[in-house]
Design a protein around this motif. Structure first.
Motif, PDB file in Angstrom:
ATOM      1  N   ASP A  44      43.639  38.099  51.673  1.00 28.04           N
ATOM      2  CA  ASP A  44      43.709  36.823  50.963  1.00 28.04           C
ATOM      3  C   ASP A  44      42.604  35.879  51.443  1.00 28.04           C
ATOM      4  O   ASP A  44      42.766  34.665  51.439  1.00 28.04           O
ATOM      5  CB  ASP A  44      45.087  36.175  51.135  1.00 28.04           C
ATOM      6  N   PHE A  45      41.489  36.451  51.873  1.00 26.91           N
ATOM      7  CA  PHE A  45      40.381  35.672  52.427  1.00 26.91           C
ATOM      8  C   PHE A  45      39.844  34.653  51.426  1.00 26.91           C
ATOM      9  O   PHE A  45      39.694  34.940  50.245  1.00 26.91           O
ATOM     10  CB  PHE A  45      39.263  36.631  52.843  1.00 26.91           C
ATOM     11  N   ARG A  46      39.612  33.447  51.938  1.00 25.14           N
ATOM     12  CA  ARG A  46      38.921  32.419  51.137  1.00 25.14           C
ATOM     13  C   ARG A  46      37.695  31.990  51.920  1.00 25.14           C
ATOM     14  O   ARG A  46      37.817  31.484  53.030  1.00 25.14           O
ATOM     15  CB  ARG A  46      39.821  31.198  50.906  1.00 25.14           C
ATOM     16  N   ALA A  47      36.517  32.160  51.334  1.00 28.01           N
ATOM     17  CA  ALA A  47      35.279  31.861  52.057  1.00 28.01           C
ATOM     18  C   ALA A  47      35.139  30.385  52.348  1.00 28.01           C
ATOM     19  O   ALA A  47      34.335  29.975  53.164  1.00 28.01           O
ATOM     20  CB  ALA A  47      34.075  32.349  51.262  1.00 28.01           C
ATOM     21  N   SER A  48      35.937  29.543  51.659  1.00 29.51           N
ATOM     22  CA  SER A  48      35.795  28.094  51.848  1.00 29.51           C
ATOM     23  C   SER A  48      36.696  27.571  52.955  1.00 29.51           C
ATOM     24  O   SER A  48      36.577  26.426  53.347  1.00 29.51           O
ATOM     25  CB  SER A  48      36.135  27.382  50.541  1.00 29.51           C
TER      26      SER A  48
ATOM     27  N   MET B  47      35.866  32.722  39.933  1.00 31.51           N
ATOM     28  CA  MET B  47      36.846  33.081  40.965  1.00 31.51           C
ATOM     29  C   MET B  47      36.215  33.040  42.350  1.00 31.51           C
ATOM     30  O   MET B  47      36.812  32.552  43.306  1.00 31.51           O
ATOM     31  CB  MET B  47      37.385  34.494  40.723  1.00 31.51           C
ATOM     32  N   ALA B  48      34.990  33.556  42.444  1.00 31.82           N
ATOM     33  CA  ALA B  48      34.379  33.700  43.765  1.00 31.82           C
ATOM     34  C   ALA B  48      33.760  32.399  44.264  1.00 31.82           C
ATOM     35  O   ALA B  48      33.883  32.075  45.437  1.00 31.82           O
ATOM     36  CB  ALA B  48      33.325  34.805  43.740  1.00 31.82           C
TER      37      ALA B  48
ATOM     38  N   ALA C  67      38.602  37.934  44.121  1.00 31.26           N
ATOM     39  CA  ALA C  67      37.324  38.113  43.417  1.00 31.26           C
ATOM     40  C   ALA C  67      36.675  39.432  43.826  1.00 31.26           C
ATOM     41  O   ALA C  67      36.106  40.137  42.985  1.00 31.26           O
ATOM     42  CB  ALA C  67      36.382  36.945  43.699  1.00 31.26           C
ATOM     43  N   SER C  68      36.782  39.781  45.121  1.00 29.01           N
ATOM     44  CA  SER C  68      36.213  41.052  45.562  1.00 29.01           C
ATOM     45  C   SER C  68      36.918  42.223  44.880  1.00 29.01           C
ATOM     46  O   SER C  68      36.279  43.222  44.529  1.00 29.01           O
ATOM     47  CB  SER C  68      36.354  41.198  47.080  1.00 29.01           C
ATOM     48  N   ALA C  69      38.225  42.082  44.699  1.00 31.43           N
ATOM     49  CA  ALA C  69      38.975  43.151  44.023  1.00 31.43           C
ATOM     50  C   ALA C  69      38.499  43.296  42.579  1.00 31.43           C
ATOM     51  O   ALA C  69      38.234  44.410  42.107  1.00 31.43           O
ATOM     52  CB  ALA C  69      40.467  42.855  44.076  1.00 31.43           C
ATOM     53  N   LEU C  70      38.372  42.162  41.894  1.00 31.72           N
ATOM     54  CA  LEU C  70      37.890  42.214  40.510  1.00 31.72           C
ATOM     55  C   LEU C  70      36.471  42.786  40.474  1.00 31.72           C
ATOM     56  O   LEU C  70      36.137  43.599  39.612  1.00 31.72           O
ATOM     57  CB  LEU C  70      37.923  40.814  39.887  1.00 31.72           C
ATOM     58  N   ALA C  71      35.659  42.362  41.450  1.00 33.92           N
ATOM     59  CA  ALA C  71      34.286  42.862  41.507  1.00 33.92           C
ATOM     60  C   ALA C  71      34.294  44.388  41.599  1.00 33.92           C
ATOM     61  O   ALA C  71      33.482  45.069  40.972  1.00 33.92           O
ATOM     62  CB  ALA C  71      33.555  42.263  42.701  1.00 33.92           C
ATOM     63  N   TYR C  72      35.235  44.927  42.374  1.00 30.42           N
ATOM     64  CA  TYR C  72      35.304  46.376  42.503  1.00 30.42           C
ATOM     65  C   TYR C  72      35.684  47.071  41.212  1.00 30.42           C
ATOM     66  O   TYR C  72      35.145  48.126  40.871  1.00 30.42           O
ATOM     67  CB  TYR C  72      36.254  46.775  43.644  1.00 30.42           C
TER      68      TYR C  72
ATOM     69  N   ILE D 115      26.554  39.549  40.259  1.00 29.38           N
ATOM     70  CA  ILE D 115      27.648  38.750  40.821  1.00 29.38           C
ATOM     71  C   ILE D 115      28.449  39.591  41.818  1.00 29.38           C
ATOM     72  O   ILE D 115      28.910  39.098  42.845  1.00 29.38           O
ATOM     73  CB  ILE D 115      28.587  38.236  39.704  1.00 29.38           C
ATOM     74  N   VAL D 116      28.621  40.883  41.498  1.00 33.68           N
ATOM     75  CA  VAL D 116      29.386  41.766  42.379  1.00 33.68           C
ATOM     76  C   VAL D 116      28.711  41.850  43.753  1.00 33.68           C
ATOM     77  O   VAL D 116      29.365  41.766  44.786  1.00 33.68           O
ATOM     78  CB  VAL D 116      29.520  43.171  41.734  1.00 33.68           C
ATOM     79  N   VAL D 117      27.392  41.999  43.751  1.00 33.17           N
ATOM     80  CA  VAL D 117      26.662  42.090  45.019  1.00 33.17           C
ATOM     81  C   VAL D 117      26.594  40.712  45.695  1.00 33.17           C
ATOM     82  O   VAL D 117      26.607  40.611  46.916  1.00 33.17           O
ATOM     83  CB  VAL D 117      25.237  42.634  44.774  1.00 33.17           C
ATOM     84  N   ALA D 118      26.542  39.676  44.878  1.00 34.27           N
ATOM     85  CA  ALA D 118      26.335  38.336  45.434  1.00 34.27           C
ATOM     86  C   ALA D 118      27.504  37.867  46.295  1.00 34.27           C
ATOM     87  O   ALA D 118      27.296  37.111  47.237  1.00 34.27           O
ATOM     88  CB  ALA D 118      26.078  37.337  44.313  1.00 34.27           C
ATOM     89  N   ILE D 119      28.721  38.319  45.972  1.00 35.50           N
ATOM     90  CA  ILE D 119      29.882  37.854  46.745  1.00 35.50           C
ATOM     91  C   ILE D 119      29.729  38.235  48.225  1.00 35.50           C
ATOM     92  O   ILE D 119      29.706  37.349  49.083  1.00 35.50           O
ATOM     93  CB  ILE D 119      31.207  38.379  46.140  1.00 35.50           C
TER      94      ILE D 119
END
Lengths: 297, 319
Positions: A51-55, A259-260, A269-274, B163-167
């Motif tokens: 559940d990481f949030r970069a902010s 999202m990111a 967002a990382s999950a969706l990115a995957y 965007i995928v790489v940018a995260i």
């Protein structure tokens, strides 16, 4: 396969050996790509289970597959996916019709053909975000040239929920039809002339010649153009992002961006990115297969 | 299609040419429109009906490079007379140029962003093409284990959605302090372009007969000497074409630049649209910024015209 001089020969023993040179030439680039592409993706794979949030500096918790389950249950993301699918269909078929049509028209002796082709190819070389920007000027409801030229009154292309996606697709078609045209022209010019002569001796109709001679021979290259454009349209970010903020026209890349980097839900967002990544890799796989086939010809 | 002899065929040909010309005009009209907007007086840029005829002026370009403020009162005639011609253009439009304490004109952010774009695009192009060229030579001349898989891997890195790489890149760059730096963006653009450069250059390398080098080897060159003195000059055209493609890609890139830079290292693509939405929009200035940004690409497209097909198909289709 390419072979080099045999290791025993005099020439191969001077200076660095071929194997050293090969390693020196190939390994750094592959390593560089692994560090800057594969490693980041592994890094984000890890985040996709948290559940990481970069902010925020809050503790990061492992949540297992929850992010993936949430995404698959999220109607907003499903809408983005279906919007994207529809966008890909409209935009790629538009590019196919305009691009292939243009190629058919151009496939004949025309004075100044080289210049004409280069001018037509200009849009695809431009920066998508800048293209999106100046189409905004063209689409402007009150003083845009498009509404004026077509007599459409005050059509609000980019703020109308039903039109925004098509407005973006039209811009994308303008930008990328030249790409389909370029590849189609290459395919058309590779059709052997004697096939047309044979068809005309046989008194085959134009339509018959087109469907039985031209199309089958151009099909492989058209397929490459369509697969490539499908993949690119699926990834579309810049044009749509800069042109419209309509939720009904939100493509999956824009959703991912929000999202990111707007909501800072780094984990989901990382999950969706995957999920997006796997889809893109599938299309890439098909694309490369056809590219290699085209190469062998 | 190719055989045009009958009268109806010739007529068909003429109609096709006419249609092509009309479509070309339609295709180019958006570019024409943005270009003319950059030379229009402000009131005519957004006039209804749109103005096609206007007196071209370069005021938008002066405004593009300067910071301005609305004039609250008319300028004194002696100040107006003393102003250089380009400042008069701005004063005529009801604005004054912002000046710093020493009376020097304050530049807008545009020139900085433009220079950032140049630095980042040129450096990453040089790196990507150098790496791509030697790697392509490696793949072209030597037996590499799992060559097909490696080449697929290399190309697939190019296909990743930005965007995928940018995260993860954003997080990693933040950790090592590379966010909003030229180096950070240069590395990313190099990674993005190197895969393309490998594929395109491999095609060009494959076309150079390997007998050339072998003759050189027999003549006493080492393989490295043969590579530098025989292969590279032969590959010059390919290297140039690859470089132009890499430059255009880096020059046009938006998503990474948007996410990974915000001031210091920001390039023109994220900057140009960010001018929109801050109060009253001056479309002539945006158009001027756009036109300046598009000029290098337009020139390069003409230089590249014979290699476009090859570049766009990653070297697979050679004509």
């Amino acid at each position: 396969m390419m072979t080099t001089l045999s290791p025993q020969s005099r020439a191969a023993t001077r200076g660095w050996s071929d194997i050293t040179i090969r390693n020196l030439f190939v390994i750094p680039t592959v390593a560089f790509l692994i560090i800057f592409n594969v490693f980041p993706l592994l890094y984000s794979l890890g985040f996709s289970f948290t559940d990481f949030r970069a902010s925020s500096k809050a503790a990061v918790n492992f949540v297992g597959l929850k992010n993936y389950a949430d995404i698959l249950a999220d109607p907003v993301i499903w809408r983005s996916f279906s919007t994207t699918l529809w966008y890909v269909i409209v935009s790629v078929s538009g590019q196919f019709v305009v691009g292939f049509g243009l190629a058919l028209l151009l496939n004949r002796p025309i004075p100044g053909k080289g210049l004409l082709t280069t001018l037509l190819l200009l849009p695809m070389m431009l920066s998508p975000v800048v293209v999106g920007l100046f189409w905004k000027l063209i689409y402007d409801p009150s003083w845009g040239i498009l509404n004026y030229a077509l007599g459409l009154g005050k059509t609000a292309w980019l703020t109308d929920a039903n039109l925004a996606l098509y407005a973006v697709a039209i811009t994308d078609i303008w930008m990328w039809s030249p790409f389909v045209m370029l590849l189609s022209l290459a395919g058309l010019s590779a059709v052997p002339k004697h096939l047309y002569e044979a068809a005309s001796i046989d008194r085959a109709s134009k339509l018959y010649t087109f469907f039985r001679v031209t199309l089958p021979l151009v099909a492989p290259i058209l397929l490459i153009a369509v697969i490539f454009r499908t993949m690119e349209a699926f990834k579309t970010f810049d044009i749509a992002f800069v042109m419209t903020g309509q939720p009904q026209a939100e493509l999956i890349s824009s959703r991912l961006y929000k999202m990111a980097f707007a909501q800072w839900q780094t984990g989901p967002a990382s999950a969706l990115a995957y999920i997006v990544l796997i889809m893109v890799l599938c299309i890439t796989n098909i694309y490369v297969k056809y590219l290699n086939k085209a190469k062998e010809r | 299609m190719a055989v045009v002899s009958s009268r109806s065929g010739r007529l068909g040909n003429r109609i096709a040419i006419a249609v092509v010309l009309v479509i070309t005009v339609i295709f180019l009209s958006p570019i024409y429109w943005i270009t003319t907007t950059a030379f229009k007086p402000l009131v005519q840029a957004t006039s209804v009906p749109p103005s096609v005829l206007f007196e071209p002026q370069i005021t938008p370009f002066v405004k593009l490079f300067t910071k301005r403020a609305q004039l609250t009162a008319p300028v004194a005639p002696e100040i107006y007379e003393a102003a250089p011609w380009w400042e008069k253009l701005v004063l005529d439009g009801g604005e004054r140029l912002a000046r710093d304490g020493n009376g020097e004109v304050v530049f807008s952010a545009y020139p900085d962003r433009f220079i950032n774009s140049l630095i980042i695009a040129i450096t990453s192009t040089i790196l990507a093409v150098s790496m791509g060229t030697i790697t392509a030579y490696g793949f072209s001349r030597f037996r590499v284990k799992g060559e097909a898989d490696l080449l697929f891997f290399i190309l697939s890195t190019r296909m990743l959605p930005p965007i995928v790489v940018a995260i993860p890149m954003f997080l990693m760059y933040r950790a090592v302090g590379l966010n909003d730096t030229h180096v950070g963006l240069i590395i990313l653009y190099t990674a993005f372009n190197v895969s393309f450069a490998v594929w395109l250059m491999k095609g060009f390398m494959d076309e150079i007969p390997k007998e050339y080098e072998e003759a050189a080897l027999v003549d006493g060159y080492t393989r490295m000497q043969a590579f530098f003195k025989i292969v590279l000059p032969e590959a010059a055209t390919g290297i140039a074409a690859t470089a132009v493609f890499c430059f255009i890609t880096a020059w046009n890139e938006y998503a990474f630049a948007l996410i990974l830079t915000n001031r210091r290292a920001q390039t023109a693509p994220p900057f140009i649209p960010s001018q929109i939405g801050t109060g009253l929009q001056d479309w002539t200035v945006i158009a001027a910024g756009t036109v300046l940004f598009l000029i290098p690409v337009a020139i390069f497209t003409f230089l590249l015209r014979n290699h476009l097909l090859r570049g766009m198909s990653f070297g697979a289709i050679r004509k």
